[in-house]
Design an enzyme around this catalytic site. Sequence first.
Site, PDB file in Angstrom:
ATOM      1  N   ILE A 236       8.454  32.383  -2.149  1.00 42.75           N
ATOM      2  CA  ILE A 236       7.984  31.319  -3.009  1.00 42.75           C
ATOM      3  C   ILE A 236       6.484  30.965  -2.110  1.00 42.75           C
ATOM      4  O   ILE A 236       5.739  30.839  -2.734  1.00 42.75           O
ATOM      5  CB  ILE A 236       8.919  30.321  -2.761  1.00 42.75           C
ATOM      6  CG1 ILE A 236      10.160  30.614  -3.918  1.00 42.75           C
ATOM      7  CG2 ILE A 236       8.134  29.069  -3.637  1.00 42.75           C
ATOM      8  CD1 ILE A 236      11.036  29.167  -3.974  1.00 42.75           C
TER       9      ILE A 236
ATOM     10  N   ASP B  69       5.631  31.222   9.847  1.00 43.70           N
ATOM     11  CA  ASP B  69       6.854  31.735   9.420  1.00 43.70           C
ATOM     12  C   ASP B  69       7.481  32.316  10.796  1.00 43.70           C
ATOM     13  O   ASP B  69       7.028  33.278  10.934  1.00 43.70           O
ATOM     14  CB  ASP B  69       6.856  32.556   8.326  1.00 43.70           C
ATOM     15  CG  ASP B  69       8.522  32.753   7.869  1.00 43.70           C
ATOM     16  OD1 ASP B  69       9.207  32.991   8.626  1.00 43.70           O
ATOM     17  OD2 ASP B  69       8.681  32.489   6.685  1.00 43.70           O
TER      18      ASP B  69
ATOM     19  N   GLU C  81      18.584  12.743  -2.340  1.00 43.04           N
ATOM     20  CA  GLU C  81      18.592  13.404  -3.632  1.00 43.04           C
ATOM     21  C   GLU C  81      20.030  13.341  -3.867  1.00 43.04           C
ATOM     22  O   GLU C  81      20.998  13.704  -3.115  1.00 43.04           O
ATOM     23  CB  GLU C  81      17.938  14.809  -3.821  1.00 43.04           C
ATOM     24  CG  GLU C  81      17.962  15.222  -5.334  1.00 43.04           C
ATOM     25  CD  GLU C  81      17.165  16.572  -5.191  1.00 43.04           C
ATOM     26  OE1 GLU C  81      17.751  17.365  -5.794  1.00 43.04           O
ATOM     27  OE2 GLU C  81      16.242  16.747  -4.442  1.00 43.04           O
TER      28      GLU C  81
ATOM     29  N   GLY D  62      11.444  22.781  -9.854  1.00 42.92           N
ATOM     30  CA  GLY D  62      10.589  23.640  -9.567  1.00 42.92           C
ATOM     31  C   GLY D  62      11.042  24.791 -10.317  1.00 42.92           C
ATOM     32  O   GLY D  62      10.005  25.776 -10.565  1.00 42.92           O
ATOM     33  N   ALA D  63      12.051  25.330 -10.554  1.00 44.26           N
ATOM     34  CA  ALA D  63      12.524  26.597 -11.467  1.00 44.26           C
ATOM     35  C   ALA D  63      12.728  26.280 -12.736  1.00 44.26           C
ATOM     36  O   ALA D  63      13.220  27.063 -13.594  1.00 44.26           O
ATOM     37  CB  ALA D  63      13.830  27.111 -10.752  1.00 44.26           C
TER      38      ALA D  63
ATOM     39  N   ARG E 205      13.418  21.700  -0.005  1.00 47.29           N
ATOM     40  CA  ARG E 205      14.564  21.187  -0.009  1.00 47.29           C
ATOM     41  C   ARG E 205      14.342  19.885   0.479  1.00 47.29           C
ATOM     42  O   ARG E 205      13.571  19.612   1.423  1.00 47.29           O
ATOM     43  CB  ARG E 205      15.605  21.760   0.698  1.00 47.29           C
ATOM     44  CG  ARG E 205      16.174  23.015   0.062  1.00 47.29           C
ATOM     45  CD  ARG E 205      17.312  22.604  -0.596  1.00 47.29           C
ATOM     46  NE  ARG E 205      17.926  23.536  -1.449  1.00 47.29           N
ATOM     47  CZ  ARG E 205      17.712  24.269  -2.598  1.00 47.29           C
ATOM     48  NH1 ARG E 205      16.661  23.768  -3.156  1.00 47.29           N
ATOM     49  NH2 ARG E 205      18.470  25.046  -3.080  1.00 47.29           N
TER      50      ARG E 205
ATOM     51  N   HIS F 266      13.272  17.428  -8.979  1.00 52.68           N
ATOM     52  CA  HIS F 266      13.581  18.654  -8.759  1.00 52.68           C
ATOM     53  C   HIS F 266      13.600  19.833  -9.934  1.00 52.68           C
ATOM     54  O   HIS F 266      14.609  20.214 -10.235  1.00 52.68           O
ATOM     55  CB  HIS F 266      15.003  18.620  -8.219  1.00 52.68           C
ATOM     56  CG  HIS F 266      15.503  19.734  -7.128  1.00 52.68           C
ATOM     57  ND1 HIS F 266      16.454  19.658  -6.323  1.00 52.68           N
ATOM     58  CD2 HIS F 266      15.199  21.081  -7.205  1.00 52.68           C
ATOM     59  CE1 HIS F 266      16.693  20.728  -5.785  1.00 52.68           C
ATOM     60  NE2 HIS F 266      16.021  21.725  -6.246  1.00 52.68           N
TER      61      HIS F 266
END
Length: 316
Positions: A157, A176, A273, A293-294, A244, A291
Amino acid sequence: MNILANDGISQTGINELEAAGFVVNTTTVAQEQLIKYINDNGIVGLLVRSATQVGKDIIDSCPSLKLIGRGGVGMDNIDVAYAKEKGIHVINTPAASSESVAELVFAHLFGGVRFLYDANRNMPLDGDSKFKQLKKAYAGGTELRGKTLGIIGFGRIGQATAKIALGIGMNVVYYDPYIEKSSIAVKFYDGQSISFDFEGISKEELLKQADFISVHVPAQKEYVIGKRDFDMMKDGVGIVNAARGGVIDEVALVEAMEEEKVSFAGLDVYESEPKPEIKILMHPKISLTPHIGAATGEAQDRIGSELATQIIALLK
């Protein structure tokens, strides 16, 4: 063999599973009734998204279960280690929703630099009586082109987000701890593509360099961005979290916005949440989505198909 898609599955996924001989049930069963339903119906595969929790109680109480599938990336709502210890397959769809999440990140970014999160609240209230005042209030927009996007977490992502940023002319830096170097290809509609090579930098350097920050990490035990991190950022930075809830300290975020360290935030996920704090929901500098996103048709088709492919391979 019976499959329960408790949080839903696309028709594409249903069709592929049924063609392979599975029976797919899309009934949404309440969490407290789930064990009884699985046992009464001989469910061999339980598919969830983020709503249904699959802990030791379900794993221990449902001997028919052979597979647990998560339609999405993060599996913090599933006791993965325990399920595998009990011989249950655990699958997810890490690649299917990347582009949809990345596009939502940019919906928040574009909306943030042009104050859409606030304009959309105030235009219905005062657009007819205070049009000139609102025009003046929202006149100081900023372009994303030429600015630096800092991406924390450079998996699928994060890289999909980087591709959009590169496509609109942004500079991209990433942090990262698991990916030292990366090469990504930005593909265009006519088949052409351009490759970009990256080397990760420290989180501290990213915080100092970035004009905008997007977070793409799994659930953490500690904040990835807390008060100390906000202090290191550029003044007027914009932040998006579509990863998240709990990876950003929301109390510190609100404080940073009130001190004008952060110019705006885009949040798709929340610490508390599914009941976000009122202070977050009502804050005039936060762009809010629930929420999602997808939650595109394309991503859900890919998720359903990817789940079906894995289930057929594992259970047939």
